[in-house]
Design an enzyme around this catalytic site. Structure first.
Site, short mmCIF file in Angstrom:
data_model
loop_
_atom_site.label_atom_id
_atom_site.label_comp_id
_atom_site.label_asym_id
_atom_site.label_seq_id
_atom_site.Cartn_x
_atom_site.Cartn_y
_atom_site.Cartn_z
N LYS A 191 0.86 -1.18 0.00
CA LYS A 191 0.00 0.00 0.00
C LYS A 191 0.90 1.23 0.00
O LYS A 191 1.45 1.62 1.02
CB LYS A 191 -0.91 0.01 1.23
CG LYS A 191 -2.25 0.75 1.05
CD LYS A 191 -2.13 2.23 0.78
CE LYS A 191 -1.95 3.01 2.07
NZ LYS A 191 -1.98 4.49 1.81
N SER A 245 4.74 7.92 10.08
CA SER A 245 4.70 8.70 11.33
C SER A 245 4.44 7.81 12.53
O SER A 245 3.84 6.73 12.43
CB SER A 245 3.60 9.76 11.24
OG SER A 245 2.31 9.16 11.32
N THR A 246 4.87 8.29 13.68
CA THR A 246 4.66 7.54 14.93
C THR A 246 3.18 7.40 15.23
O THR A 246 2.73 6.34 15.69
CB THR A 246 5.39 8.24 16.08
OG1 THR A 246 6.80 8.17 15.84
CG2 THR A 246 5.09 7.59 17.41
N GLU A 267 8.88 1.44 11.47
CA GLU A 267 9.97 2.42 11.39
C GLU A 267 9.29 3.77 11.31
O GLU A 267 8.72 4.14 10.29
CB GLU A 267 10.85 2.15 10.17
CG GLU A 267 12.15 2.94 10.19
CD GLU A 267 12.05 4.29 9.50
OE1 GLU A 267 11.88 5.30 10.23
OE2 GLU A 267 12.13 4.33 8.28
N CYS A 302 13.31 10.63 7.54
CA CYS A 302 13.05 10.25 8.93
C CYS A 302 14.27 10.44 9.82
O CYS A 302 14.15 10.71 11.01
CB CYS A 302 12.54 8.82 9.00
SG CYS A 302 13.59 7.63 8.16
N GLU A 401 8.61 16.39 15.01
CA GLU A 401 9.16 16.09 13.69
C GLU A 401 8.49 16.99 12.66
O GLU A 401 7.27 16.94 12.47
CB GLU A 401 8.94 14.62 13.33
CG GLU A 401 9.61 14.23 12.02
CD GLU A 401 9.43 12.76 11.69
OE1 GLU A 401 10.40 12.14 11.21
OE2 GLU A 401 8.33 12.23 11.91
#
Length: 498
Positions: A191, A245-246, A267, A302, A401
């Site tokens: 995806k 993203s986290t 990750e 990242c 971030e």
């Protein structure tokens, strides 16, 4: 061979064949709903194409195809050498179509063509080839037992793997998942990010041409809250690997718990500290590295060195060198080989970055350079390379971030404070230390809470033999290296009483 000019790349972009449908079980198919979404060229703001917007029905179809392929095509049971040969053939076809893939990458997410051709696509080729060559090099084990027993520890593919990848390195992040997942015998549903689906669709076509059976590699373009969520919640997906993203990584953890407890590998984000000690061996090299660490790929990395920590004894002198280095990063047409700073991926991300710039100003950051929209006349989304001095660890741009070309310069006094500031973050993806004292460098590397620590450099190599991943809320599991096979295989113990 003549140099490939801006005109050459513009012609390639104009003539590019755009694949707009999902790729499921070796066939191009529309979304079941008939819905599409726009993919936008961030350098111009213009619509490139309307792409099939897959949702749960399409994911169900792709997962069923992947399960049939896993059980019925022989891919998972194929001799690893043969599977590896097909992967190497896949890498060869990617190399043969490198210019096409590079142009699609640039059109979709705005990175400079010079980076796409010299870094991204060659790294994709290398990754697929590396894992193809590694397929028959990962050996099983015989455990120590008494003479009356035999204990075997073998690796088996986990089954159906979903890979959800970001827009900053669309093809490469896909390759980091596809390489070990396919080489170990799994079936994969990819995806891509909705901002950058074009190379993923072309890679699927090339994989099929290379000899990967129908259903082993499927692509479902779509939105995160529909296609991505459906993969996360699917009861017949055995594992899901995510880069992004986290916050979204946390969603996938929830989806796993709400469904079949599928294996999750993440990750996620980073806020990487780039530490310049007072005994830095080469201030000029460090300054150039500091600029590249935040401005490469428009800061959409990242591991971007977004926090520049500098010892107060050398801060003013070093900052002057960084500002001089920043002058070499100039926003330009991504299809011009001379451009080294391209477009921000989309209007939303562009606005988000500019909001961080305004927030930094309001919180007392000293704007040293940049901070403005660039190339507005192009219709695209460009931002000047931006540096803030006088940043404190509590400021927003020191904590969140940004994913853009915005550097926060933070002063420290001595090694202990540098470590304290560097580790004062929810993230732990990467870090760097510049010091000519090797004992200090080792000591600091051990103290830094990060998955990768560079000493006297910043991200110098794409070597596949080293693992990549983070600590804390930067995720878990490792891409690259032989360690990546751990995400896509199960260990089975077979005990035989002789």
């Amino acid at each position: 061979m003549s140099e490939k000019t801006r005109g050459y790349w513009q012609a390639k972009a104009k003539d590019a064949k755009i694949r707009t449908k999902a790729f499921i079980e070796g066939e191009w198919v529309d979304a079941a709903s008939g819905e599409t979404f726009e993919t936008i060229n961030p350098a111009t703001g213009e619509v490139i194409a309307h792409i099939a917007s897959c949702d749960k029905a399409d994911v169900d179809k792709a997962v069923a195809a992947a399960r049939r392929a896993f059980s019925g095509t022989g891919w998972s049971d194929l001799h690893p050498t043969k599977r590896g040969q097909i992967m190497v053939n896949f890498s060869r076809l990617v190399a043969e179509n490198a210019d096409e893939l590079a142009v699609l990458e640039v059109m979709d997410m705005g990175k400079p063509i010079s980076d796409a051709t010299s870094i991204d696509i060659p790294a994709v080729v290398n990754c697929l080839r590396w894992y193809g060559e590694a397929a028959d090099k990962v050996l099983d084990e015989i455990a120590p037992t008494d003479a009356g027993s035999l204990a075997m520890v073998t690796r088996e593919p986990i089954g159906v793997v979903a890979a959800v990848v970001p827009w900053n390195f669309p093809a490469l992040m896909a390759a980091w998942k596809l390489g070990p997942a396919l080489a170990s015998g799994n079936s994969v549903i990819l995806k891509p990010a909705e901002q950058s689906p074009l190379t993923a669709l072309r890679l699927a076509e090339l994989a099929y041409e290379a000899g990967i059976p129908k259903g082993v590699f499927n692509v479902v373009p779509g939105l995160g809250h529909t296609a991505g969520k459906a993969l996360g919640l699917h009861m017949d997906v055995d594992g899901l690997a995510f880069t992004g993203s986290t916050q979204v990584g946390k969603y996938f953890m929830e989806y796993s718990g709400q469904s079949n407890l599928k294996r999750i590998a993440l990750e996620c984000g980073g806020k990487s500290p780039h530490i310049i000690m007072d005994d830095c061996p080469d201030l000029d090299a460090a300054a150039n590295a500091a600029a590249g660490a935040i401005f490469f790929n428009q800061g959409e990395v990242c591991t971007a060195g977004s926090r520049l920590l500098v010892d107060k004894k050398i801060k003013d002198k070093f900052l002057a060198k960084v500002l001089e280095a920043a002058k070499g990063w100039i926003p330009g047409d991504p299809l011009d080989p001379k451009t080294n700073l391209g477009a921000i991926v989309d209007k939303e991300q562009h606005g988000r970055i500019m909001s961080f710039v305004e927030k930094a100003k309001s919180e007392g950051g000293k704007l040293e350079v940049g901070g403005s929209v660039a190339r507005a006349e192009s219709g695209g989304y460009f931002i000047e390379p931006t540096v803030f001095d006088g940043v404190t660890p509590e400021m927003t741009i020191a904590r969140e971030e940004i994913f853009g070309p915005v550097l926060a310069v933070i002063e420290f006094d001595g090694e202990e404070e540098a470590i304290e500031i560097a580790n004062n973050t929810i993230y732990g993806l990467a870090a760097a230390v510049w010091s000519k004292d090797i004992s200090r460098a080792h000591r600091m590397a051990r103290a830094l809470q990060a998955g990768t620590v560079w000493v006297n450099c910043w991200d110098p190599t794409g070597d596949l033999s080293i693992p990549f991943g983070g600590y804390k809320q930067s995720g878990f599991g490792r891409d690259k290296s032989l360690h990546a096979f751990d995400k896509y295989t199960n260990l089975k113990t077979t005990w035989v009483q002789l």
